[in-house]
Motif scaffolding. Sequence first.
Motif, PDB file in Angstrom:
ATOM      1  N   MET A   1       0.840  -1.199   0.000  1.00 31.86           N
ATOM      2  CA  MET A   1       0.000   0.000   0.000  1.00 31.86           C
ATOM      3  C   MET A   1       0.871   1.242   0.000  1.00 31.86           C
ATOM      4  N   SER A   2       0.636   2.153  -0.941  1.00 28.61           N
ATOM      5  CA  SER A   2       1.398   3.394  -1.017  1.00 28.61           C
ATOM      6  C   SER A   2       0.796   4.444  -0.091  1.00 28.61           C
ATOM      7  N   VAL A   3       1.577   5.453   0.195  1.00 30.92           N
ATOM      8  CA  VAL A   3       1.118   6.556   1.048  1.00 30.92           C
ATOM      9  C   VAL A   3       1.504   7.876   0.395  1.00 30.92           C
ATOM     10  N   SER A   4       0.855   8.934   0.814  1.00 30.53           N
ATOM     11  CA  SER A   4       1.315  10.270   0.443  1.00 30.53           C
ATOM     12  C   SER A   4       2.372  10.707   1.454  1.00 30.53           C
ATOM     13  N   ILE A   5       3.220  11.645   1.047  1.00 26.93           N
ATOM     14  CA  ILE A   5       4.262  12.176   1.940  1.00 26.93           C
ATOM     15  C   ILE A   5       4.048  13.676   2.076  1.00 26.93           C
ATOM     16  N   ASP A   6       3.964  14.130   3.310  1.00 26.84           N
ATOM     17  CA  ASP A   6       3.846  15.559   3.583  1.00 26.84           C
ATOM     18  C   ASP A   6       5.018  16.006   4.439  1.00 26.84           C
ATOM     19  N   ILE A   7       5.689  17.043   3.978  1.00 24.98           N
ATOM     20  CA  ILE A   7       6.796  17.638   4.731  1.00 24.98           C
ATOM     21  C   ILE A   7       6.457  19.099   4.965  1.00 24.98           C
ATOM     22  N   GLN A   8       6.481  19.497   6.214  1.00 23.80           N
ATOM     23  CA  GLN A   8       6.082  20.858   6.576  1.00 23.80           C
ATOM     24  C   GLN A   8       7.224  21.556   7.311  1.00 23.80           C
ATOM     25  N   HIS A   9       7.801  22.559   6.663  1.00 24.53           N
ATOM     26  CA  HIS A   9       8.819  23.438   7.262  1.00 24.53           C
ATOM     27  C   HIS A   9      10.013  22.648   7.819  1.00 24.53           C
ATOM     28  N   ALA A  10      10.532  21.741   6.996  1.00 23.84           N
ATOM     29  CA  ALA A  10      11.676  20.931   7.421  1.00 23.84           C
ATOM     30  C   ALA A  10      12.931  21.784   7.565  1.00 23.84           C
ATOM     31  N   VAL A  11      13.709  21.484   8.604  1.00 24.49           N
ATOM     32  CA  VAL A  11      14.989  22.154   8.848  1.00 24.49           C
ATOM     33  C   VAL A  11      16.035  21.087   9.132  1.00 24.49           C
ATOM     34  N   LYS A  12      17.202  21.233   8.509  1.00 22.13           N
ATOM     35  CA  LYS A  12      18.303  20.315   8.775  1.00 22.13           C
ATOM     36  C   LYS A  12      19.594  21.098   8.954  1.00 22.13           C
ATOM     37  N   ARG A  13      20.272  20.821  10.052  1.00 21.50           N
ATOM     38  CA  ARG A  13      21.559  21.459  10.324  1.00 21.50           C
ATOM     39  C   ARG A  13      22.601  20.395  10.627  1.00 21.50           C
ATOM     40  N   PHE A  14      23.821  20.662  10.211  1.00 25.48           N
ATOM     41  CA  PHE A  14      24.978  19.890  10.626  1.00 25.48           C
ATOM     42  C   PHE A  14      25.888  20.860  11.367  1.00 25.48           C
ATOM     43  N   GLY A  15      25.862  20.805  12.698  1.00 22.56           N
ATOM     44  CA  GLY A  15      26.610  21.792  13.480  1.00 22.56           C
ATOM     45  C   GLY A  15      26.035  23.177  13.278  1.00 22.56           C
ATOM     46  N   ASP A  16      26.904  24.121  12.914  1.00 26.84           N
ATOM     47  CA  ASP A  16      26.462  25.498  12.690  1.00 26.84           C
ATOM     48  C   ASP A  16      25.982  25.733  11.262  1.00 26.84           C
ATOM     49  N   LYS A  17      26.090  24.716  10.412  1.00 27.16           N
ATOM     50  CA  LYS A  17      25.738  24.873   9.005  1.00 27.16           C
ATOM     51  C   LYS A  17      24.320  24.395   8.751  1.00 27.16           C
ATOM     52  N   THR A  18      23.493  25.274   8.199  1.00 23.37           N
ATOM     53  CA  THR A  18      22.125  24.916   7.849  1.00 23.37           C
ATOM     54  C   THR A  18      22.085  24.411   6.410  1.00 23.37           C
ATOM     55  N   ILE A  19      21.678  23.176   6.234  1.00 24.43           N
ATOM     56  CA  ILE A  19      21.616  22.555   4.904  1.00 24.43           C
ATOM     57  C   ILE A  19      20.253  22.781   4.271  1.00 24.43           C
ATOM     58  N   ILE A  20      19.203  22.626   5.075  1.00 25.42           N
ATOM     59  CA  ILE A  20      17.832  22.862   4.612  1.00 25.42           C
ATOM     60  C   ILE A  20      17.198  23.870   5.565  1.00 25.42           C
ATOM     61  N   PRO A  21      16.949  25.102   5.119  1.00 25.80           N
ATOM     62  CA  PRO A  21      16.470  26.147   6.030  1.00 25.80           C
ATOM     63  C   PRO A  21      14.985  26.086   6.351  1.00 25.80           C
ATOM     64  N   ASP A  22      14.145  25.763   5.380  1.00 24.32           N
ATOM     65  CA  ASP A  22      12.694  25.747   5.604  1.00 24.32           C
ATOM     66  C   ASP A  22      12.035  25.182   4.360  1.00 24.32           C
ATOM     67  N   LEU A  23      11.758  23.888   4.372  1.00 27.57           N
ATOM     68  CA  LEU A  23      11.299  23.207   3.158  1.00 27.57           C
ATOM     69  C   LEU A  23       9.963  22.524   3.407  1.00 27.57           C
ATOM     70  N   SER A  24       8.995  22.789   2.532  1.00 21.96           N
ATOM     71  CA  SER A  24       7.694  22.130   2.583  1.00 21.96           C
ATOM     72  C   SER A  24       7.429  21.454   1.243  1.00 21.96           C
ATOM     73  N   LEU A  25       6.804  20.279   1.304  1.00 20.77           N
ATOM     74  CA  LEU A  25       6.643  19.470   0.097  1.00 20.77           C
ATOM     75  C   LEU A  25       5.512  18.478   0.295  1.00 20.77           C
ATOM     76  N   HIS A  26       4.744  18.250  -0.773  1.00 18.03           N
ATOM     77  CA  HIS A  26       3.711  17.213  -0.748  1.00 18.03           C
ATOM     78  C   HIS A  26       3.920  16.289  -1.943  1.00 18.03           C
ATOM     79  N   ILE A  27       3.968  15.001  -1.675  1.00 22.60           N
ATOM     80  CA  ILE A  27       4.103  13.980  -2.712  1.00 22.60           C
ATOM     81  C   ILE A  27       2.855  13.118  -2.683  1.00 22.60           C
ATOM     82  N   GLU A  28       2.215  12.972  -3.835  1.00 25.67           N
ATOM     83  CA  GLU A  28       0.964  12.230  -3.915  1.00 25.67           C
ATOM     84  C   GLU A  28       1.185  10.725  -3.766  1.00 25.67           C
TER      85      GLU A  28
END
Length: 360
Positions: free
Chosen positions: A1-28
């Motif tokens: 069974m497949s699912v949809s994927i919702d990402i809301q305001h994702a943030v990713k940092r490695f130490g002091d470095k921000t790789i993903i600052p604010d990412l939102s995405l919807h996959i059907e």
Amino acid sequence: MSVSIDIQHAVKRFGDKTIIPDLSLHIEEGEFFTLLGSSGCGKTTLLRMIAGFNSIEGGEFYFNEKRINDLQPYKRNIGMVFQNYAVFPHMSAGKNVGYGLKQRQVKEPEFSRRVDEILNVMQIQELKDRMPANMSGGQQQRIALARAIVIQPDVLLMDEPLSNLDAKLRVEMRLAIKRIQNQFKITTLYVTHDQEEALSMSDRIAVMNHGVIQQIGKPMTIYSHPRNLFVATFIGQSNLFDAEVVECEGKKALKFFDGSLQVMPRLQSSVPVGTPVKVVIRPNEIDFADQGIVGMIVETIYLGAEIRYTVNLENGQTVEVSHDIKRRFAQNGEVVHLAFDHTRANAFDAQTELSLMEEK
């Protein structure tokens, strides 16, 4: 069974470095969705956050309505295909494919039935008892894909899976992956830097740069109607011209460095006269004509289905032009006039780098 994927305001940092600052995405649900971008843009980081291999510093991740932020990777029911195949060298193809089923304690005869079924779907039944050392790269990648699908995952994650294959095998595997994804309707997130892969396989593409999604759309939209200058120059090959918006017989036109004018029917009517713009014209959108920007052919490359010309313009700029081999074959040293297809060219504000073309 497949699912949809919702990402809301994702943030990713490695130490002091921000790789993903604010990412939102919807996959059907059941969609083949591709993250496309150059190395270091954050696409693999995002995929690993979805898989549970990377921590999440901010935002919410959902499979359907289920929040997965704190869910262990093995509880997310994902299939994963890596760049380096990750096939177990001490196991036969059949045992490699059945590894996930064994971990899930699937018993006979269900175990053998599902392994044989996916081997047949992948057209590698004859490899069942063969060891990886005796397989080609393409065969090993098919084994890795079969192993990911046989567990019937909700989500299939693929991280640059074809980058280690030669050109012919990449094309074959693209067709195989897309055919199988269509057959099983698994929600698939595919990560690549290869534009051709993305354009040929995806239902939709997200173009990423420095952890920010620049545009999401169907392949044809991304290619033909890029939202900004980055997308326009990243997708496919392109020539970049400086121009200025002028009035020409009651219509908006672009004036190039040599004074030549080109009416642009798709240019937004609200763009003020005098606006400096960047015009992106792809090599196959340029013709040799009786009038237009003057240049000299300095290099001619025969590529089988097309001929690629390098043309030096009077202002020192170099332009790439590609023509079908059925057209007249031009020679090095020949002076030509360049005219472009104004219905396909794209113009962008020179300061904001945003598209100035009407939406379709």
